[in-house]
Design an enzyme around this catalytic site. Structure first.
Site, short mmCIF file in Angstrom:
data_model
loop_
_atom_site.label_atom_id
_atom_site.label_comp_id
_atom_site.label_asym_id
_atom_site.label_seq_id
_atom_site.Cartn_x
_atom_site.Cartn_y
_atom_site.Cartn_z
N ASN A 1 -4.18 7.26 6.29
CA ASN A 1 -4.10 6.62 4.93
C ASN A 1 -3.03 7.58 4.03
OD1 ASN A 1 -4.72 4.79 2.56
ND2 ASN A 1 -5.47 6.86 1.90
N THR B 1 -3.03 0.85 -7.33
CA THR B 1 -3.65 2.27 -7.24
C THR B 1 -2.65 3.20 -7.99
OG1 THR B 1 -2.32 2.58 -5.23
CG2 THR B 1 -4.44 1.50 -4.96
N GLU B 2 -2.48 4.34 -7.77
CA GLU B 2 -1.72 5.27 -8.15
C GLU B 2 -0.32 5.23 -7.53
OE1 GLU B 2 -3.37 9.23 -8.25
OE2 GLU B 2 -5.18 8.49 -9.55
N VAL C 1 -0.03 17.10 4.23
CA VAL C 1 0.10 16.74 5.75
C VAL C 1 1.45 16.82 6.10
CG1 VAL C 1 -1.71 14.60 5.51
CG2 VAL C 1 0.63 14.30 4.62
N PRO D 1 -1.34 -3.74 3.92
CA PRO D 1 -1.51 -4.43 2.64
C PRO D 1 -0.33 -4.85 1.77
CG PRO D 1 -2.86 -2.14 2.66
CD PRO D 1 -1.56 -2.21 3.74
N LYS E 1 7.49 2.85 6.73
CA LYS E 1 6.12 2.03 7.23
C LYS E 1 6.42 1.22 8.47
CE LYS E 1 3.19 3.22 3.97
NZ LYS E 1 1.69 3.71 4.83
N LEU F 1 0.45 -5.93 -2.37
CA LEU F 1 0.45 -5.04 -3.70
C LEU F 1 -1.02 -4.70 -3.85
CD1 LEU F 1 3.32 -7.46 -5.35
CD2 LEU F 1 3.33 -4.87 -5.22
N ARG G 1 -5.54 17.29 -3.73
CA ARG G 1 -6.14 17.48 -5.04
C ARG G 1 -7.53 17.72 -4.98
NH1 ARG G 1 -3.61 12.48 -8.31
NH2 ARG G 1 -3.81 11.81 -5.97
N TYR H 1 11.42 3.95 2.21
CA TYR H 1 9.74 3.71 2.28
C TYR H 1 9.57 2.71 3.26
CZ TYR H 1 5.11 2.04 1.18
OH TYR H 1 3.67 2.01 1.20
P1 NDP Z 1 -2.53 6.40 -4.24
O1 NDP Z 1 -1.27 7.14 -4.61
O2 NDP Z 1 -3.57 6.00 -5.08
O3 NDP Z 1 -3.03 7.28 -3.00
C1 NDP Z 1 -2.22 8.13 -2.10
C2 NDP Z 1 -3.11 9.14 -1.30
O4 NDP Z 1 -2.36 9.93 -0.43
C3 NDP Z 1 -3.66 10.26 -2.56
O5 NDP Z 1 -5.22 10.56 -1.99
C4 NDP Z 1 -2.63 11.31 -2.11
O6 NDP Z 1 -3.55 12.68 -2.18
C5 NDP Z 1 -2.50 11.36 -0.61
N1 NDP Z 1 -1.19 11.78 -0.13
C6 NDP Z 1 -0.01 11.85 -0.69
N2 NDP Z 1 0.92 12.57 -0.31
C7 NDP Z 1 0.02 13.64 0.43
C8 NDP Z 1 0.33 14.77 0.98
N3 NDP Z 1 1.62 15.34 1.04
N4 NDP Z 1 -0.22 15.60 1.70
C9 NDP Z 1 -1.76 14.75 1.58
N5 NDP Z 1 -2.09 13.60 1.24
C10 NDP Z 1 -1.17 13.29 0.26
O7 NDP Z 1 -1.68 5.31 -3.14
P2 NDP Z 1 -2.46 4.12 -2.11
O8 NDP Z 1 -3.86 4.56 -2.24
O9 NDP Z 1 -1.88 2.87 -2.68
O10 NDP Z 1 -1.87 4.38 -1.05
C11 NDP Z 1 -2.46 4.73 0.23
C12 NDP Z 1 -1.78 4.05 1.51
O11 NDP Z 1 -1.57 2.81 1.30
C13 NDP Z 1 -0.39 4.74 1.70
O12 NDP Z 1 -0.01 5.01 3.00
C14 NDP Z 1 0.55 3.77 1.04
O13 NDP Z 1 1.80 3.80 1.58
C15 NDP Z 1 -0.17 2.59 1.43
N6 NDP Z 1 -0.03 1.33 0.68
C16 NDP Z 1 0.03 1.12 -0.53
C17 NDP Z 1 0.09 -0.15 -0.95
C18 NDP Z 1 -0.05 -0.43 -2.44
O14 NDP Z 1 0.52 -1.50 -3.06
N7 NDP Z 1 -0.82 0.43 -3.13
C19 NDP Z 1 0.34 -1.45 -0.40
C20 NDP Z 1 0.56 -1.16 1.25
C21 NDP Z 1 0.22 0.10 1.77
P3 NDP Z 1 -3.23 13.99 -2.98
O15 NDP Z 1 -2.07 13.57 -4.13
O16 NDP Z 1 -4.42 14.36 -3.57
O17 NDP Z 1 -2.68 14.84 -1.96
C1 8X3 Z 2 3.29 -0.85 -0.83
C2 8X3 Z 2 3.31 -2.28 -0.93
O1 8X3 Z 2 5.45 -3.87 -1.73
O2 8X3 Z 2 5.12 -1.82 -3.09
O3 8X3 Z 2 3.41 -0.50 0.52
O4 8X3 Z 2 6.08 -1.80 -0.98
S1 8X3 Z 2 5.21 -2.54 -1.81
#
Ligand code: NDP
Ligand code: 8X3
Length: 251
Positions: free
Chosen positions: A86, A187-188, A60, A182, A156, A184, A36, A152
């Site tokens: 990330n 975020t989005e 990606v 991490p 991971k 929970l 975005r 998922y």
């Molecule tokens: P968000 O949905 O808030 O952010 C995800 C980010 O990934 C966005 O910036 C999005 O950007 C980017 N993204 C997703 N798909 C693509 C793509 N195809 N190409 C490029 N960029 C992409 O989620 P989080 O911040 O929570 O997630 C970030 C990381 O943390 C992830 O790897 C997630 O698995 C991990 N995580 C999250 C947890 C949680 O509870 N929230 C816990 C553990 C791990 P855009 O859409 O603009 O491309």
């Molecule tokens: C994000 C944490 O528990 O929703 O990776 O899978 S969980």
């Protein structure tokens, strides 16, 4: 940490965006990535009075787009010191017998293959310079498996293995590799998992205090700001109210 450059994937939201804000506070120049572009430009405008910021908009999943975008990085941003892998999401929470193949492909293509493409585009230069720091964002879902988590969790667990493999292969080149996993974090993430169903997404974080993306961003900054001989190899971070993927103290 002046004169350092970090490339952050998934910087448009959540953990990646919070990490960009945290790094900017500490003077780390930024290459912000995500699909975005409007959000990337907004964040650039927000942080440009603190640090130099370059944006790269690509998916990606698209191997060519990843390599082409990284090849266009201007010279002044080229020596990337820190890579934050990330970008990623969960897609769906269906039991394996009801899962969507499109969702499975999205998770493996983004969380695993996308991470590998970005890494392959950046690591060779780190090897040449004999320095660099890679933080892979894993998850508690990479350490255990929960109902409906199937693919998922597999993606991971792959990140967990890649993190270990990168460290084994790169430590002799002076490159630090570590993961932050991490639990929970609000975020989005759940909005994406439940395809925009905000009621279901909000319920995930209801009745307890989840982590904030800033909590993880501070830990990422702590990891990358250790002295050069220190590598934080693997960290699990949960909310106090969470004991495992399925045990959460909700009131
Ligand atoms: P968000 O949905 O808030 O952010 C995800 C980010 O990934 C966005 O910036 C999005 O950007 C980017 N993204 C997703 N798909 C693509 C793509 N195809 N190409 C490029 N960029 C992409 O989620 P989080 O911040 O929570 O997630 C970030 C990381 O943390 C992830 O790897 C997630 O698995 C991990 N995580 C999250 C947890 C949680 O509870 N929230 C816990 C553990 C791990 P855009 O859409 O603009 O491309
Ligand atoms: C994000 C944490 O528990 O929703 O990776 O899978 S969980």
């Amino acid at each position: 940490m002046k004169n350092k450059i970090a490339l952050i994937t998934g910087a448009t939201s959540g953990i990646g965006k919070a990490t960009a804000v945290e790094f900017a506070k500490h003077g780390i120049d930024l290459i912000l990535c995500g699909r975005r572009n409007d959000r990337l430009e907004q964040l650039k405008a927000q942080l440009s009075d603190q640090v130099n910021v370059h944006t790269l908009s690509f998916d990606v999943r698209n191997k060519e787009a990843v390599f082409n975008a990284i090849a266009t990085i201007p010279d002044e941003f080229k020596p990337i010191d820190i890579l934050i892998n990330n970008a990623g999401n969960a897609h769906g929470l269906a039991p394996i017998n009801e899962g969507s193949i499109d969702d499975w492909e999205a998770m493996m293509d983004i969380n695993v293959k996308g991470l590998l493409y970005v890494s392959q585009a950046i690591i060779p230069e780190m090897v040449k310079r004999k320095s660099g720091h890679i933080i892979n964002i894993g998850s508690t879902a990479g350490k255990e498996v929960y109902p409906g988590g199937n693919v998922y969790c597999a993606s991971k667990h792959a990140v967990d293995a890649i993190n270990q493999g990168m460290r084994i292969d790169l430590h002799a080149h002076g490159i630090r590799v570590g993961a932050v996993n991490p639990g929970l974090v609000e975020t989005e993430f759940s909005k994406v998992r439940f395809k925009g169903d905000t009621e279901k997404a909000d319920a995930v974080y209801h009745g307890f205090t989840p982590l904030k993306p800033e909590d993880i961003a501070e830990i990422i900054y702590f990891s990358v700001s250790r002295p050069p001989h220190v590598n934080i190899a693997d960290l699990i971070v949960m909310p106090t109210d969470q004991a495992s993927s399925t045990i959460v103290n909700r009131n």
